[in-house]
Design a protein around this motif. Structure first.
Motif, mmCIF file in Angstrom:
data_model
loop_
_atom_site.group_PDB
_atom_site.id
_atom_site.type_symbol
_atom_site.label_atom_id
_atom_site.label_comp_id
_atom_site.label_asym_id
_atom_site.label_seq_id
_atom_site.Cartn_x
_atom_site.Cartn_y
_atom_site.Cartn_z
ATOM 1 N N LEU A 1 -22.721 -30.754 -41.959
ATOM 2 C CA LEU A 1 -21.823 -31.028 -40.843
ATOM 3 C C LEU A 1 -22.362 -32.077 -39.883
ATOM 4 O O LEU A 1 -21.587 -32.801 -39.245
ATOM 5 N N GLN B 1 -16.416 -33.161 -34.249
ATOM 6 C CA GLN B 1 -17.505 -32.463 -34.940
ATOM 7 C C GLN B 1 -18.625 -32.087 -33.969
ATOM 8 O O GLN B 1 -19.208 -31.000 -34.054
ATOM 9 N N THR B 2 -18.919 -32.979 -33.030
ATOM 10 C CA THR B 2 -19.926 -32.675 -32.015
ATOM 11 C C THR B 2 -19.502 -31.489 -31.170
ATOM 12 O O THR B 2 -20.292 -30.576 -30.887
ATOM 13 N N GLN C 1 -17.450 -29.093 -31.914
ATOM 14 C CA GLN C 1 -17.485 -27.845 -32.665
ATOM 15 C C GLN C 1 -18.916 -27.313 -32.762
ATOM 16 O O GLN C 1 -19.154 -26.111 -32.574
#
Length: 443
Positions: free
Chosen positions: A75, A369-370, A372
């Motif tokens: 991720l 993404q950061t 999350q």
């Protein structure tokens, strides 16, 4: 590939914007079917690989910390590579970019199948195979509005997003079942390799080249750094940044997935309940995205912020530590409201000109993404100090309040801005100078 007539073309003289697109209109377009099928089967393969890696690493190390670290490595790389690599999809044929990316990942994934491969080498390969993922996603998302013009795009984006959630559930379930039945994680990694190769073949044979719009990839796009132009472009437009921020707030609403296991233990539901809890919001989101996909432009615009704010409300009710059935219902409703994501993503994509689209999407994706990762980490720390139920409730409350604040500041939900300026390159230069650029493009 020959051009395919769009289903709305012969609508007895009615303008395209007056019709509500249907799912069959979208699925009737061959290029969309190719993009959709390539994405779904590749996503299933990704989840096969994640399950296999988790089981393989834990079997070799018997360490939960190392297992979690290797899983996180699937991720984390896009946080850096998304804004740096996504710009390639604004320079070259997007079909070539997607196909080449999938072939590269297939080759790296094939090395991971080797049974005797040392664990440090495996970790490096995990990093390498993950790095190009944002490039593929940016190219695919930038291509979709071309394949699905006008009112077809929101419906297609809804189909893509809901299918993506379903594919994740299937991938985790089937991947775990395959490893459990065979006792061989490398077989699941082999499945992932095949899906990469099949995706490349589908895209190469089923898509036109889809070259980026040259009007916004010229000199003005390269001033101060081609790769970073997408960041400047988004931050210079208050509404664009607001839409991106709404998607980043999903980092608050995804917390239940990370805390499903400790929450199940807190309410005495047992390990068997974890799967139900983790699937609840994904299932609700898949249903919500399908329901919202066919909305017209005005309802989409007006519902984006209210739905985002409502997403955290059912999570706040988790503070009472209700029974398993009630919790599953609450988290499913939260997922249903969480389908606001597709509305925000559609509005964001439509607002960015074609030649800047991949870079802008890459920046927004990196932020998501950061958010999350940070949201899960912060909630995990809070759960250690207090309780999982409290951490989930706090995350939901923060997300809802922030969604209202972002909506008011960015004026999301108000009437759309005027038509796109006639000189995209000039407007891009203005954005680079720090002035807000208002662009509303209809392909």
């Amino acid at each position: 590939m020959a051009d395919v007539a769009h289903p709305f073309a012969a609508d007895r003289g009615r303008p395209m914007t007056e019709r509500t697109a249907r799912f069959r209109d979208v699925l009737a377009i061959g290029e969309f079917r190719v993009l959709w099928l390539a994405q779904v089967q590749s996503r299933i393969g990704d989840q096969f690989a994640r399950v296999a890696l988790a089981l393989l690493v834990f079997d070799r190390t018997d360490s939960a910390a190392i297992t979690a670290l290797v899983y996180a490595m699937t991720l984390l790389p896009p946080l850096i590579t998304a804004p740096l690599l996504a710009g390639l999809a604004d320079r070259y044929s997007r079909r070539t970019v997607m196909a080449a990316t999938e072939l590269f990942r297939a080759a790296v994934s094939a090395l991971m199948i080797i049974p005797a491969i040392p664990l440090p080498v495996l970790a490096v390969l995990v990093l390498i195979v993950t790095c190009p993922q944002p490039l593929f996603s940016a190219a695919r998302t930038a291509t979709t509005p071309r394949v699905l013009p006008g009112p077809l795009f929101p419906v297609g984006q809804g189909v893509m997003s809901s299918s993506d959630g379903i594919a994740q559930i299937l991938g985790f379930t089937l991947g775990g079942a395959l490893v459990a039945a065979t006792g061989n994680p490398h077989l699941a990694l082999a499945v992932n390799t095949v899906t990469f190769a099949l995706s490349a073949l589908l895209l190469r044979l089923g898509l036109r080249p889809h070259l980026p719009d040259a009007g916004t990839t010229g000199r003005s796009a390269t001033r101060g750094g081609f790769a970073l132009a997408g960041i400047r472009y988004v931050t210079a437009d208050r509404r664009l940044l607001g839409l991106a921020s709404l998607t980043w707030l999903f980092g608050c609403f995804v917390v239940p997935e990370a805390l499903a296991a400790p929450y199940a233990a807190q309410i005495g539901a047992g390990q068997a309940a974890v799967g139900w809890l983790m699937a609840a919001d994904v299932a609700g989101s898949a249903v919500g995205m399908i329901l919202l996909a066919r909305l017209g432009p005005t309802p989409r615009r007006r519902l984006t912020v209210p739905l985002a704010a409502a997403t955290g409300v059912p999570l706040v009710a988790t503070l009472a530590s209700p029974s398993l059935p009630v919790t599953v219902a609450l988290w499913t409703i939260s997922g249903l409201f969480g389908s606001y994501m597709v509305l925000a993503q559609v509005a964001f994509t439509e607002r960015v000109p074609d030649g800047m689209r991949a870079r802008a999407i890459g920046f927004a994706a990196a932020g998501l993404q950061t958010a999350q990762g940070l949201g899960m980490a912060a909630a995990g720390l809070l759960a250690e100090v207090l309780t999982p139920a409290t951490a989930i409730a706090a995350s939901g409350a923060i997300g809802s309040v922030a969604a209202v604040a972002v909506g008011l500041h960015a004026r999301i939900g108000r009437a759309p801005d005027g038509p796109a300026p006639s000189d995209p390159a000039a407007d891009l230069a203005a954005a680079s100078a720090g002035r807000a650029t208002i662009i509303e493009e209809r392909e």
